[in-house]
Design an enzyme around this catalytic site. Structure first.
Site, PDB file in Angstrom:
ATOM      1  N   GLU A 196      53.064  40.007  32.873  1.00  0.00           N
ATOM      2  CA  GLU A 196      52.361  38.732  33.049  1.00  0.00           C
ATOM      3  C   GLU A 196      52.518  37.804  31.844  1.00  0.00           C
ATOM      4  OE1 GLU A 196      48.663  40.540  35.695  1.00  0.00           O
ATOM      5  OE2 GLU A 196      48.450  40.298  33.537  1.00  0.00           O
ATOM      6  N   PRO A 197      53.721  37.366  31.558  1.00  0.00           N
ATOM      7  CA  PRO A 197      53.884  36.470  30.406  1.00  0.00           C
ATOM      8  C   PRO A 197      53.330  35.072  30.704  1.00  0.00           C
ATOM      9  CG  PRO A 197      55.945  36.639  31.613  1.00  0.00           C
ATOM     10  CD  PRO A 197      54.978  37.568  32.292  1.00  0.00           C
ATOM     11  N   ARG A 204      52.204  32.641  27.574  1.00  0.00           N
ATOM     12  CA  ARG A 204      52.657  31.941  26.375  1.00  0.00           C
ATOM     13  C   ARG A 204      54.176  31.983  26.223  1.00  0.00           C
ATOM     14  NH1 ARG A 204      49.315  32.011  21.996  1.00  0.00           N
ATOM     15  NH2 ARG A 204      48.261  33.696  23.072  1.00  0.00           N
ATOM     16  N   ARG A 245      43.246  25.842  19.132  1.00  0.00           N
ATOM     17  CA  ARG A 245      43.662  27.177  18.694  1.00  0.00           C
ATOM     18  C   ARG A 245      43.557  27.355  17.176  1.00  0.00           C
ATOM     19  NH1 ARG A 245      48.220  28.835  18.998  1.00  0.00           N
ATOM     20  NH2 ARG A 245      47.744  31.019  19.402  1.00  0.00           N
ATOM     21  N   TYR A 251      41.148  30.424  16.307  1.00  0.00           N
ATOM     22  CA  TYR A 251      41.624  31.668  15.721  1.00  0.00           C
ATOM     23  C   TYR A 251      42.732  31.483  14.681  1.00  0.00           C
ATOM     24  CZ  TYR A 251      43.372  31.572  20.627  1.00  0.00           C
ATOM     25  OH  TYR A 251      43.799  31.213  21.876  1.00  0.00           O
ATOM     26  N   CYS A 287      34.341  15.052  15.018  1.00  0.00           N
ATOM     27  CA  CYS A 287      33.268  15.140  14.026  1.00  0.00           C
ATOM     28  C   CYS A 287      33.020  16.584  13.603  1.00  0.00           C
ATOM     29  CB  CYS A 287      32.006  14.521  14.599  1.00  0.00           C
ATOM     30  SG  CYS A 287      32.265  12.815  15.051  1.00  0.00           S
ATOM     31  N   GLU A 288      34.029  17.229  13.102  1.00  0.00           N
ATOM     32  CA  GLU A 288      33.950  18.604  12.620  1.00  0.00           C
ATOM     33  C   GLU A 288      34.926  18.710  11.466  1.00  0.00           C
ATOM     34  OE1 GLU A 288      32.444  21.505  13.885  1.00  0.00           O
ATOM     35  OE2 GLU A 288      31.399  20.292  15.384  1.00  0.00           O
ATOM     36  N   TYR A 338      47.972  27.307  26.120  1.00  0.00           N
ATOM     37  CA  TYR A 338      46.599  27.353  25.612  1.00  0.00           C
ATOM     38  C   TYR A 338      46.227  26.122  24.792  1.00  0.00           C
ATOM     39  CZ  TYR A 338      47.332  32.106  27.176  1.00  0.00           C
ATOM     40  OH  TYR A 338      47.647  33.203  27.948  1.00  0.00           O
TER      41      TYR A 338
HETATM   42  C1  PLP Z   1      45.370  39.883  31.948  1.00  0.00           C
HETATM   43  C2  PLP Z   1      46.237  38.943  31.214  1.00  0.00           C
HETATM   44  N1  PLP Z   1      47.531  38.843  31.555  1.00  0.00           N
HETATM   45  C3  PLP Z   1      48.351  37.984  30.921  1.00  0.00           C
HETATM   46  C4  PLP Z   1      47.889  37.179  29.915  1.00  0.00           C
HETATM   47  C5  PLP Z   1      48.850  36.230  29.273  1.00  0.00           C
HETATM   48  O1  PLP Z   1      49.002  36.451  27.928  1.00  0.00           O
HETATM   49  P1  PLP Z   1      50.123  35.650  27.134  1.00  0.00           P
HETATM   50  O2  PLP Z   1      49.951  34.216  27.478  1.00  0.00           O
HETATM   51  O3  PLP Z   1      49.836  35.938  25.707  1.00  0.00           O
HETATM   52  O4  PLP Z   1      51.443  36.178  27.590  1.00  0.00           O
HETATM   53  C6  PLP Z   1      46.548  37.259  29.511  1.00  0.00           C
HETATM   54  C7  PLP Z   1      46.061  36.406  28.416  1.00  0.00           C
HETATM   55  O5  PLP Z   1      44.937  36.368  28.051  1.00  0.00           O
HETATM   56  C8  PLP Z   1      45.693  38.167  30.187  1.00  0.00           C
HETATM   57  O6  PLP Z   1      44.410  38.260  29.859  1.00  0.00           O
END
Ligand code: PLP
Length: 463
Positions: free
Chosen positions: A320-321, A323, A360, A364, A391-392, A421
């Site tokens: 599940e990429p 980013r 971001r 973090y 205002c931070e 993100y």
């Molecule tokens: C369950 C799950 N899959 C995939 C992702 C995607 O992560 P990334 O965007 O770092 O590839 C996330 C990110 O929070 C996630 O919680």
């Protein structure tokens, strides 16, 4: 150029940037290809273009701040992931990174599946024509309504995150006369080498069901007993912005260990495993991400080896990429408003956006790089911090950077690698109007998410 040659050297020498630059880059006019999307180029005059259109034209037409997304790069990354994993695996793009209808259509055209984690993301996916069976629903506290919508529209899988949810999804599916395909999300106890807030496989956190203490095995036991559920596998996501595959190796080892336990106890071989997303990208030239084909090869090898040892048929793999697909494809374009030199400290460069378009850094400590993109400069590098207009005092976009000392109001600067993100986490803090996302390709640019307007803000205000 040595730091002592810097006219502002004595003032700035006390303050080495805490971040990624130990020394100024050799030439501030050079763009580092590692952090920019693939069609980005720079003219002899120093003007940067993407998709064949220069930033001055883009700023004129769409305003600033704005995200410019390189569509060719996005599609190429989708194809690279798809091809790397091949026909016997599935690539689910993680919609939380950035989602809109155009993106869903591109994913569909490029043969990717889609992971959504809310009703809004599900609605967007369905509205843009993603077939429901290619959608996975995530979330650690899905509402009854979300579950019902997912089950009734026929999503391909729901990833179960708690004991309560196992029962909830089963009941809803039964009530709707369906048998819902599900996976169980487990926490495998891996400490991913990333920021605490984006690490998700250690046990002390909200996602998933721990393998430790037999909880995940118990979840499988319960899910297998319920008529409304068709348990197809186990899911693990260890965190985000990860560069080395050793965490995935441990995760695969433990997930396959669970499949073996399930086979031994129930005589059932679960047919799928999902190893989540989390692959890192280059935010600064120091980051060295791995290519999809290396990642695919490493993950496949791990799973094959572990299954062979366990005597299991190799399950279908999915990833599940988020980013890694969209992150590098966009940059945020800002106009410089003020340049404030604090002698002995650093220079604060204020731009016309900030934490409302990129939270971001504040959230973090994310690192970014930044470049002057509307002209070239022969001025010395100055130690800079790019800040927003909110205002931070923590409203920082790029904590530590070198920008040319002749930077002035009206210059355009761009922060690369903001595809993931940033727009999806954007806010209306200080009633900021969220910036548009503009897709650029082959000399054409079009908004795929338009800029918010005052009317948008006021429409929600019913008092
Ligand atoms: C369950 C799950 N899959 C995939 C992702 C995607 O992560 P990334 O965007 O770092 O590839 C996330 C990110 O929070 C996630 O919680």
């Amino acid at each position: 150029m040595s730091r002592s040659a810097h006219p502002a050297g004595p003032r700035h020498a006390d303050v080495l940037p805490e971040g990624h630059y130990a020394a100024p880059p050799a030439d501030l006019n050079q763009l580092d290809a590692r952090v920019w999307s693939r069609t980005v180029t720079r003219s002899d005059e120093g003007v940067v273009s993407v998709g064949g259109i220069d930033v001055a034209t883009l700023a004129e037409r769409f305003g600033t701040p704005a995200y410019f997304l390189d569509e060719d790069d996005f599609r190429a990354r989708c194809r690279a992931w798809r091809e790397a994993f091949g026909e016997d695996a599935d690539v689910f793009y993680a919609g939380k990174a950035f989602l809109c209808r155009a993106v869903v259509r591109w994913l569909h055209e490029e043969g990717l599946n889609l992971d959504v984690c809310s009703e809004g993301e599900l609605a967007t996916a369905l509205a843009a024509g993603m077939p429901a069976e290619r959608i996975a629903l995530h979330g650690n506290n899905k509402s009854g309504r979300e579950i019902e919508r997912a089950v009734s529209t026929g999503v391909g899988r729901i990833v179960l995150d708690s004991f309560q949810e196992i029962v909830r999804v089963a009941h809803i599916a039964q009530r709707l006369g369906k048998r819902q395909k599900v996976q169980i999300r487990v926490t495998v106890g891996v400490e991913a080498h990333t920021h605490e807030f984006i690490a998700t496989a250690h046990e002390d956190q909200k996602f998933g069901i721990p393998l430790a203490g037999g909880q995940a095995a118990e979840a499988v036991r319960r899910a297998l007993k319920l008529d409304g559920l068709d348990l197809i596998g186990v899911h693990s996501h260890i965190g985000s912005q990860i560069f080395d595959t050793s965490g995935f190796e441990v995760a695969a080892h433990r997930v396959v260990g669970l499949l073996k336990e399930v086979r031994d106890e129930h005589g059932v071989e679960l047919p799928e495993i999902d190893l989540g997303g989390g692959l890192g990208i280059a935010y600064t030239p120091e980051d060295d991400p791995r290519e999809p084909q290396d990642i695919a090869k490493a993950l496949r090898e791990i799973v094959h080896r572990e299954c062979e040892v366990a005597g299991l048929a190799v399950p279908r793999l999915s990833v599940e990429p988020g980013r890694a697909i969209v992150g590098p494809t966009a940059f945020t374009l800002y106009e410089v408003g003020t340049v404030k030199e604090l002698p002995g400290l650093r220079t604060y460069v204020s731009v016309d956006g900030g934490m409302s378009d990129n939270i971001r850094t504040a959230l973090y400590d994310a690192e970014y790089s930044v470049s002057l993109v509307s002209r070239s400069s022969t001025a010395e590098p100055m130690v800079s911090r790019v800040v927003g207009k909110h205002c931070e005092s923590g409203d920082i976009v790029v904590r530590d950077a070198f920008l040319p000392a002749d930077l002035a109001p009206g210059d355009l600067i761009a922060v690369p690698a903001t595809g993931a993100y940033c727009r999806s986490m954007a806010s209306n803090y200080n009633h900021a109007l969220r910036p548009p996302v503009v897709a650029v390709r082959g000399g054409e640019a079009r908004e795929i998410v338009r800029r918010e307007t005052e009317e948008d803000l006021l429409r929600l205000d019913v008092g």
